[in-house]
Design an enzyme around this catalytic site. Structure first.
Site, mmCIF file in Angstrom:
data_model
loop_
_atom_site.group_PDB
_atom_site.id
_atom_site.type_symbol
_atom_site.label_atom_id
_atom_site.label_comp_id
_atom_site.label_asym_id
_atom_site.label_seq_id
_atom_site.Cartn_x
_atom_site.Cartn_y
_atom_site.Cartn_z
ATOM 1 N N TYR A 72 0.842 -1.193 0.000
ATOM 2 C CA TYR A 72 0.000 0.000 0.000
ATOM 3 C C TYR A 72 0.877 1.242 0.000
ATOM 4 O O TYR A 72 1.539 1.569 0.985
ATOM 5 C CB TYR A 72 -0.924 0.020 1.216
ATOM 6 C CG TYR A 72 -1.856 -1.164 1.308
ATOM 7 C CD1 TYR A 72 -2.162 -1.954 0.195
ATOM 8 C CD2 TYR A 72 -2.450 -1.508 2.523
ATOM 9 C CE1 TYR A 72 -3.019 -3.040 0.292
ATOM 10 C CE2 TYR A 72 -3.314 -2.589 2.624
ATOM 11 C CZ TYR A 72 -3.591 -3.357 1.505
ATOM 12 O OH TYR A 72 -4.442 -4.424 1.613
ATOM 13 N N HIS A 139 0.335 -11.916 1.447
ATOM 14 C CA HIS A 139 -0.663 -11.082 0.769
ATOM 15 C C HIS A 139 -1.296 -11.803 -0.420
ATOM 16 O O HIS A 139 -2.513 -11.767 -0.609
ATOM 17 C CB HIS A 139 -0.009 -9.780 0.314
ATOM 18 C CG HIS A 139 -0.984 -8.675 0.050
ATOM 19 N ND1 HIS A 139 -0.597 -7.360 -0.055
ATOM 20 C CD2 HIS A 139 -2.322 -8.674 -0.134
ATOM 21 C CE1 HIS A 139 -1.669 -6.597 -0.273
ATOM 22 N NE2 HIS A 139 -2.715 -7.378 -0.341
ATOM 23 N N PRO A 219 -15.829 -5.513 3.002
ATOM 24 C CA PRO A 219 -17.138 -6.030 3.410
ATOM 25 C C PRO A 219 -18.296 -5.152 2.950
ATOM 26 O O PRO A 219 -19.459 -5.568 3.056
ATOM 27 C CB PRO A 219 -17.041 -6.044 4.946
ATOM 28 C CG PRO A 219 -16.076 -4.956 5.266
ATOM 29 C CD PRO A 219 -15.065 -4.993 4.154
ATOM 30 N N LEU A 220 -17.978 -3.967 2.429
ATOM 31 C CA LEU A 220 -19.003 -3.084 1.879
ATOM 32 C C LEU A 220 -18.935 -3.019 0.357
ATOM 33 O O LEU A 220 -19.370 -2.043 -0.266
ATOM 34 C CB LEU A 220 -18.873 -1.676 2.479
ATOM 35 C CG LEU A 220 -19.173 -1.605 3.984
ATOM 36 C CD1 LEU A 220 -18.878 -0.215 4.527
ATOM 37 C CD2 LEU A 220 -20.626 -1.978 4.255
ATOM 38 N N GLY A 221 -18.398 -4.081 -0.242
ATOM 39 C CA GLY A 221 -18.385 -4.161 -1.702
ATOM 40 C C GLY A 221 -17.653 -3.022 -2.368
ATOM 41 O O GLY A 221 -18.117 -2.459 -3.359
ATOM 42 N N GLY A 223 -17.310 -0.157 -1.344
ATOM 43 C CA GLY A 223 -18.045 1.080 -1.138
ATOM 44 C C GLY A 223 -19.411 1.104 -1.792
ATOM 45 O O GLY A 223 -20.267 1.932 -1.436
ATOM 46 N N PHE A 224 -19.665 0.194 -2.717
ATOM 47 C CA PHE A 224 -20.932 0.208 -3.450
ATOM 48 C C PHE A 224 -22.125 -0.076 -2.550
ATOM 49 O O PHE A 224 -23.182 0.549 -2.681
ATOM 50 C CB PHE A 224 -20.875 -0.827 -4.577
ATOM 51 C CG PHE A 224 -22.106 -0.837 -5.447
ATOM 52 C CD1 PHE A 224 -22.212 0.050 -6.495
ATOM 53 C CD2 PHE A 224 -23.142 -1.725 -5.213
ATOM 54 C CE1 PHE A 224 -23.352 0.054 -7.308
ATOM 55 C CE2 PHE A 224 -24.273 -1.728 -6.014
ATOM 56 C CZ PHE A 224 -24.382 -0.835 -7.060
#
Length: 362
Positions: A72, A139, A219-221, A223-224
């Site tokens: 990152y 990773h 876990p929120l796709g 952001g979608f």
């Protein structure tokens, strides 16, 4: 649960629920924080002082589990966390970082050979400004090196006191079994959300059979599931989510229906769509610690508020019906070749130190 999640998001208890990952005693907050978007990948890096403020707010709110990687930035996200958690703050948190992915000639190079494992760990320790990494993940799996070889070096790092626990990211069930036989895995990190459920058939049962914790990323796709299709129009050119198949125009029209259904149920339950989608992941078990990422304090507070959204079995079933495999359009990842479906490594019997086709050396 009428309207309580929104209120709880603003008045979070300092002592959040905790859970144990794996069988070797790693205890973390029930929800963690993915830090990649602070420094790279999801658009331009954010100012350090703002992100350190966010990280400290997370700790004050009861979050103890923070996820980064040497990829990152590259490297800058680890440096950021090293700055944020100096001194006494370090004792309050569990740091997870990863190795094994780097850019070489503008392409991804996956490394799992022993020399590189040792080299990467030493470098991460310096950037994180710490003597020991709480959880060190592979990773991505190097398909040229038997996983037993990679795990053997990680076991040595545990024995040397440089890392406390070992994990894999995006590994297949068979790779998990082979790795666990060399040294007990504490966690497997993989994508898991309402609309990314390919791990449920083999990986989740394998982890539970072996006593390995599960750490869902995105876990929120991406952001979608929190913001719907409108946020895609505002992504910067450097945000790699623009490459994701599910966000392409030919798939978005169908996929937005999933978000609309989540919004309708969230309104009924008095919570946000993000809290509802995240509560589904949190409800998957006491061995599951999702790590939603954000760069905004208000989003962090809302994510923590998901801990207070309770779902009935009927509501879980209803949510799952919104995002069934036949409804979703497009692959979950822009680089499916680097997911668990392609993580098999050669048998140990074919490994020859200094020989074979594997890459070796720094």
């Amino acid at each position: 649960m009428a309207a309580t999640a929104m209120a709880m998001a603003a008045t979070v208890a300092v002592d959040l629920p905790r859970l144990k990952l794996g069988m070797l005693g790693l205890e973390v907050s029930k929800i963690g924080l993915g830090c990649v978007g602070m420094s790279a990948t999801y658009g331009p890096p954010k100012p350090d002082f703002e992100m350190i403020k966010l990280l400290h707010h997370a700790v004050d709110s009861g979050v103890t589990f923070f996820d980064t990687s040497d990829f990152y930035g590259p490297h800058t996200n680890e440096i950021l966390l090293g700055k944020a958690f100096k001194g006494g703050m370090r004792e309050k948190v569990q740091l997870a970082t990863k190795f094994g992915v780097r850019l070489k000639d503008d392409a991804l190079d996956i490394r799992g050979d022993p020399e590189y494992v040792k080299f990467a760990c030493e470098a991460s320790l310096k950037r994180l400004d710490t003597d020991c990494i709480d959880l060190y993940y592979v990773h991505r799996i190097d398909t040229q090196v038997p996983i037993e070889i990679t795990m053997g070096q990680l076991k040595k790092l545990v024995e040397e006191g440089k890392i406390k626990h070992v994990g894999l990211s995006e590994a297949s069930a068979s790779t998990i079994r082979r790795a666990h036989a060399i040294y007990p895995l504490t966690a497997v990190e993989t994508e898991w959300s309402l609309w990314s459920r390919d791990l449920e058939e083999e990986i989740v049962p394998t982890c539970r059979e072996l006593g390995i914790g599960i750490v869902p990323y995105s876990p929120l796709g991406r952001g979608f599931l929190a913001a719907g299709p409108s946020f895609i129009q505002n992504l910067s050119d450097s945000d790699f989510r623009k490459r994701f198949p599910r966000f392409k125009p030919e798939n978005l029209e169908q996929n937005k229906k999933i978000y609309e259904c989540i919004c309708e149920m969230a309104t009924r339950k008095g919570c946000s769509p993000a809290q509802l989608a995240l509560s589904w992941v949190l409800a998957q078990g006491d061995d599951v610690c999702p790590i939603p990422g954000t760069t905004k304090i208000e989003n962090l507070d809302q994510n923590i508020g998901a801990l207070f959204v309770n779902l009935t079995p009927e509501e879980k079933d209803e949510l799952e019906s919104y995002a069934s495999a036949d409804v979703i359009k497009g692959d979950r990842h822009a680089f499916m070749s680097n997911t668990w479906m392609n993580s098999e490594t050669p048998p140990l019997s074919k490994w020859r130190v200094g020989g074979g086709d594997h890459h070796y050396g720094i």
